[in-house]
Design an enzyme around this catalytic site. Structure first.
Site, PDB file in Angstrom:
ATOM      1  N   TYR A  94       5.565  -6.565  -0.656  1.00  0.00           N
ATOM      2  CA  TYR A  94       6.386  -7.762  -0.481  1.00  0.00           C
ATOM      3  C   TYR A  94       6.530  -8.019   1.004  1.00  0.00           C
ATOM      4  O   TYR A  94       6.747  -7.086   1.791  1.00  0.00           O
ATOM      5  CB  TYR A  94       7.776  -7.562  -1.110  1.00  0.00           C
ATOM      6  CG  TYR A  94       8.717  -8.716  -0.822  1.00  0.00           C
ATOM      7  CD1 TYR A  94       8.794  -9.793  -1.700  1.00  0.00           C
ATOM      8  CD2 TYR A  94       9.498  -8.737   0.332  1.00  0.00           C
ATOM      9  CE1 TYR A  94       9.637 -10.868  -1.421  1.00  0.00           C
ATOM     10  CE2 TYR A  94      10.333  -9.803   0.613  1.00  0.00           C
ATOM     11  CZ  TYR A  94      10.398 -10.863  -0.266  1.00  0.00           C
ATOM     12  OH  TYR A  94      11.217 -11.928   0.010  1.00  0.00           O
TER      13      TYR A  94
ATOM     14  N   GLU B 107       7.481 -16.666   2.076  1.00  0.00           N
ATOM     15  CA  GLU B 107       7.528 -15.462   1.231  1.00  0.00           C
ATOM     16  C   GLU B 107       6.164 -15.180   0.620  1.00  0.00           C
ATOM     17  O   GLU B 107       5.580 -16.056  -0.025  1.00  0.00           O
ATOM     18  CB  GLU B 107       8.565 -15.638   0.115  1.00  0.00           C
ATOM     19  CG  GLU B 107       8.744 -14.372  -0.709  1.00  0.00           C
ATOM     20  CD  GLU B 107       9.775 -14.549  -1.817  1.00  0.00           C
ATOM     21  OE1 GLU B 107       9.543 -15.377  -2.720  1.00  0.00           O
ATOM     22  OE2 GLU B 107      10.808 -13.860  -1.775  1.00  0.00           O
TER      23      GLU B 107
END
Ligand code: GDP
Ligand code: MN
Length: 406
Positions: free
Chosen positions: A117, A205
């Site tokens: 992530y 993101e």
């Protein structure tokens, strides 16, 4: 402002970020053609909606079909495109009503070794950009944050210096990027930061960022959010707006220059000034109400604009009551009253005798007597004058609760 994944990846590509080869498709034919051109062993068919959780999400009425599908042949691509396009995809983020899939991204598959992530967000308490990374990619980061917060690494960026190379490299090591891929990961983080700053993003993101079996670093998913106040500097970004993904009420309001945000509840409110609008939302909550919206009609709203605002609030049957809370400064109370009377003509279902839902009006300030007088002398039955903001809020919440019981 939000954009689709394939558009985000297009922007990242401009900044030299490694993203899979791929093309958007609006029809099954385009999807098949894109897959043939890619010629990859595995092709990923990805639903493009403004919501995450697509991989685990399912198509309404066809629960074996997920929002992201891996195809081993062009026949599979065709099958999946047919099953996804025009259908409703339900994910954790869409709510039970889901979102209609109008576009697909057809992408070359990647040989994933591990998913990570990675993101940049604006941290409002620090007033700075924060870099976040985790070894736990692919799954929902909210879950990682709740169960194993120590697995989320954060680092604050000094705006005067920008993201320093050593910081980017430290992040790569901290989340466990394997040695042969560290340089590529570091370079990727630096380019992502350039994109974040260059496009005035509020969020970038990447979930997942992957390291492949060949030790390449690829952004498999990409979500870019933009600071609306800086959009005037980015006409290229404004062009990417997909209005079918946005709240129709918010769109209509913005076309009229009204500041409207749908909050999902059933007590609508119409207020002048952002501060008073927020205080109104708060006081409705205080009395147990569920605000339908934030609506700031601003200063100097004409009766026509006020009437239009009523129309928007009542659309779709969401509002079960309306609270008008005006402190007349630049706005004149008599003009607001005229607006309410004009609104009754526009939205009434019985020729202007009553509003479709009860309306409580609190007026204060410039020309208040004239405004009250106007409203007192109308034949509209369910427009009720309130003496104070508190009393008005209490009353509208009560009326909405009664309407719900009936
Ligand atoms: P999201 O669920 O909306 O966040 O959609 P993602 O783009 O993150 O895709 C969900 C999952 O699909 C990823 O976490 C991957 O596990 C998988 N996926 C996406 N692209 C590929 C690919 O090229 N190859 C493989 N094997 N899996 C992929
Ligand atoms: Mn994702």
């Amino acid at each position: 402002m939000n954009i689709h994944e394939y558009q985000s990846k297009g922007i990242l590509r401009e900044y030299g970020v490694n993203v899979p080869a791929g093309k958007p498709a609006f029809t099954v034919e385009e999807a098949v053609k894109a897959a043939e051109e890619l010629g990859s062993k595995v092709t990923v068919v990805k639903s493009q909606i403004h919501a995450g959780g697509r991989g685990k999400g399912t198509i309404k009425g066809n629960e074996s079909m997920h929002g992201v599908m891996l195809a081993k042949s062009t026949d599979d691509v065709k099958k999946y495109a047919e099953a996804l396009l025009g259908q409703v995809l339900v994910t954790k983020q869409t709510g039970p009503e889901g979102k209609k899939v109008g576009r697909l991204l057809i992408e070359a598959g990647s040989n994933i070794k591990k998913e990570y992530y990675f993101s940049f967000v604006v941290d409002r308490t620090q007033g700075r950009v924060v870099m976040m990374g985790s070894s736990e990619g692919g799954t929902s980061i909210e879950e990682v944050a709740a169960k194993t917060p120590e697995k989320i690494i954060t680092d604050t960026i000094d705006p005067a210096i920008g993201l320093a190379s050593f910081q980017a490299q430290r992040m790569a090591y901290a989340i466990g990027i394997p040695q042969p891929a560290v340089r590529k990961a570091t370079a990727t983080f630096l380019k992502l930061y350039d994109a974040f700053i260059g496009k005035d993003c509020s969020q970038v993101e990447i979930n997942p960022l992957v390291v492949t079996e060949e030790d390449d670093v690829i952004c498999l998913d990409a979500k870019l959010n933009f600071d609306d106040s800086a959009l005037f500097r980015h006409p290229d970004v404004v062009e990417l707006r997909d209005e079918s993904e946005e709240d129709p009420k918010e769109l209509e309001a913005s076309a009229l220059g009204l500041n409207y945000v749908n909050l999902g509840g059933d007590v609508a409110c119409m207020v002048n000034g952002a501060g008073l609008a927020m205080a109104t939302v708060d006081i409705l909550k205080h009395f147990g109400g569920d605000p339908a919206n934030f609506l700031d009609i601003g200063g100097g709203a004409s009766p026509e604009e006020t009437a239009e605002a009523f129309k928007i609030m009542l659309e779709g049957g969401q509002a079960k009551g309306i609270f008008v809370n005006i402190f007349g400064g630049i706005n004149r109370c008599d003009l607001v009253a005229e607006g309410i009377i004009a609104a009754a003509k526009l939205v009434s279902k019985d020729g202007g005798k009553s509003m479709p839902v009860p309306v409580v009006v609190r007026l204060e300030g410039t020309n208040v007597d004239k405004g009250r007088e106007l409203l007192k002398n109308t034949p509209i039955q369910n427009v009720i004058m309130a003496e104070s903001m508190q009393g008005g809020a209490e009353q509208i919440v009560k009326l909405v609760k009664e309407a719900e019981k009936a």
